[in-house]
Design an enzyme around this catalytic site. Structure first.
Site, mmCIF file in Angstrom:
data_model
loop_
_atom_site.group_PDB
_atom_site.id
_atom_site.type_symbol
_atom_site.label_atom_id
_atom_site.label_comp_id
_atom_site.label_asym_id
_atom_site.label_seq_id
_atom_site.Cartn_x
_atom_site.Cartn_y
_atom_site.Cartn_z
ATOM 1 N N ALA A 220 -7.271 -4.870 6.687
ATOM 2 C CA ALA A 220 -8.164 -3.762 6.346
ATOM 3 C C ALA A 220 -9.396 -4.202 5.556
ATOM 4 O O ALA A 220 -10.259 -3.379 5.269
ATOM 5 C CB ALA A 220 -7.391 -2.711 5.547
ATOM 6 N N ASP B 221 -1.497 -6.092 8.580
ATOM 7 C CA ASP B 221 -2.437 -5.030 8.232
ATOM 8 C C ASP B 221 -3.709 -5.746 7.774
ATOM 9 O O ASP B 221 -3.710 -6.437 6.757
ATOM 10 C CB ASP B 221 -1.861 -4.154 7.109
ATOM 11 N N TRP C 131 0.855 -1.199 0.000
ATOM 12 C CA TRP C 131 0.000 0.000 0.000
ATOM 13 C C TRP C 131 0.888 1.245 0.000
ATOM 14 O O TRP C 131 1.884 1.296 0.737
ATOM 15 C CB TRP C 131 -0.909 -0.034 1.245
HETATM 16 C C1 LMR Z 1 -6.772 2.545 -0.896
HETATM 17 O O1 LMR Z 1 -5.741 1.854 -0.927
HETATM 18 O O2 LMR Z 1 -7.288 3.027 -1.912
HETATM 19 C C2 LMR Z 1 -7.452 2.769 0.420
HETATM 20 O O3 LMR Z 1 -6.780 2.113 1.430
HETATM 21 C C3 LMR Z 1 -7.687 4.209 0.714
HETATM 22 C C4 LMR Z 1 -6.430 4.956 1.031
HETATM 23 O O4 LMR Z 1 -6.454 5.678 2.038
HETATM 24 O O5 LMR Z 1 -5.434 4.882 0.304
#
Ligand code: LMR
Length: 401
Positions: free
Chosen positions: A214, A212, A131
């Site tokens: 989510a 993580d 991420w």
């Molecule tokens: C994403 O990866 O799009 C979500 O987790 C929102 C974000 O805050 O990046």
């Protein structure tokens, strides 16, 4: 003023996902499609408040007697409910410290700081890719990042042997960040047997797993999505988990999450809880409580909880149907199995496997927004425009490199 305080500030480093959100909003083309930020959308393109969440919220608003502070560690009943949701019976409850945080990101930041307090400057191994916000966040907490191989773009699968070999080579005492399910950004995940092998390597190498979590409920099912993490937690001496309710309760802007530590002992869990409370106090003092109180209202009421699980399951199945439809359409248009992996991935995201020039072409020519690494949010696909999106992907192959 002769020396203005802020004049020397550097320009902010743009965040790929947030920058795309801004571009999408500014685009005036009516045909535009947002496959960028990870937000669940229903068939009408809306992100509604879930039925169960609405019911719990209405009850809360009519019965709430006070809005006084909840304290730095939040509401203890909420903390226990969230830890139970993620861990089930995989570890003894006395070894668990759980603290309400402002969203999953708040949990990540608190836990990164906690790790940094226990091991200043420690190295956190993150998947390649991960991420977009993991590395900036852990660096801001004082930690160092390194990457382990994860995604094989050519096959759309996990490079498991390379991943395992890299983890085996990590120095003892390092931290390994793992996406508990629904890997962001790739959509490629570990099997239960692979999780077991990872756990063995973590134990052998004396490495701390940092999960993580989510997207619980968006992958293979609510229980199934936690199974790998629970297996690891049941085997390793200690681990940490950042939990988010943003997606699975659709309470994005309410900022609901929890930082969980499974300590080697009850004493360690207490120490971790104490330090997490201090980290919260010196950062934001106390967490917001409205969203957490709503989530607690759902989880402590058997009927609302059952309804929530049902809603979550229908969201999951909807994403699966969209995956299959997109993969089928791409198979038809390309006359190849190149994109079949999209149907095998799980969660909100997949990396389509396009170059950044192809991603730019699709955005400029077809008004379809995906992240620069060709990550798409499956839940953002309008069911009646699958062919439009698939055609744009195929056309980009011929029109941009
Ligand atoms: C994403 O990866 O799009 C979500 O987790 C929102 C974000 O805050 O990046």
């Amino acid at each position: 003023m002769s020396n203005p305080v802020f004049s020397n500030l550097p320009a902010p480093k743009p965040d790929a996902i947030l920058a795309l959100m801004g571009k999408f909003r500014a685009d005036e083309r009516s045909e535009k499609i947002d496959l960028g930020v990870g937000v669940y959308r229903d068939a009408e393109g809306a992100t509604p408040v879930m039925r169960s969440v609405k019911a719990a919220q209405e009850k809360l608003v009519s019965q709430e007697a006070s809005k006084t502070y909840v304290g730095p560690t939040g509401d203890q009943e909420f903390n226990a409910l969230l830890a139970d949701l993620a861990l089930g019976n995989s570890v003894a409850k006395e070894r668990v410290a759980s603290m309400q945080t402002p969203g999953g990101s708040g949990a990540l930041r608190v836990l990164f700081e906690l790790v940094n307090e226990a091991k200043p400057g420690a190295t956190v191994w993150v998947s390649d890719p991960t991420w977009a916000n993991h590395i900036p966040m852990l660096n801001a907490a004082g930690l160092t990042s390194k990457t382990y191989p994860y995604f094989d773009a050519a096959s759309g699968t996990v490079k498991f042997d390379e991943m395992l070999a890299a983890l085996k080579a990590c120095p003892a005492g390092d931290v390994v960040l793992l996406h508990a399910c629904c890997h962001n950004p790739t959509g490629a995940n570990l099997t239960l047997d692979q999780w077991k092998q990872v756990a063995d390597v973590l134990i052998e190498g004396d490495l701390l797993p940092f999960f993580d979590m989510a997207y619980q409920g968006f992958g293979d099912g609510f229980e199934e999505d936690a199974a790998g993490m629970q297996l690891v937690a049941s085997m390793v001496p200690e681990c940490v988990i950042a939990l988010s309710c943003s997606k699975n309760f659709a309470v994005y802007r309410d900022r609901v999450g929890a930082a969980v530590v499974v300590g080697a002992s009850e004493e360690d869990a207490k120490l971790a809880m104490g330090q997490m409370g201090s980290i919260a106090r010196r950062s934001y003092s106390m967490p917001p409580n409205h969203g957490a109180a709503v989530v607690k209202g759902v989880l402590r009421d058997a009927a609302l909880k059952a309804d929530w699980i049902e809603e979550l399951e229908s969201m999951r199945l909807n994403m699966l149907n969209l995956r299959t439809a997109l993969a089928n359409e791409l198979r038809r248009l390309s006359n190849s199995d190149r994109f079949d992996f999209l149907a095998k991935h799980r969660g909100m995201f997949s990396r389509v496997g396009l170059t950044s020039a192809q991603v730019d072409w699709i955005r400029e020519e077809r008004a379809i927004y995906m992240v620069g690494d060709s990550r798409i949010n499956i839940a953002g696909l309008p069911a009646d425009r699958i062919e439009y999106v698939a055609s744009a992907i195929i056309d980009s192959l011929a029109n941009a490199d």
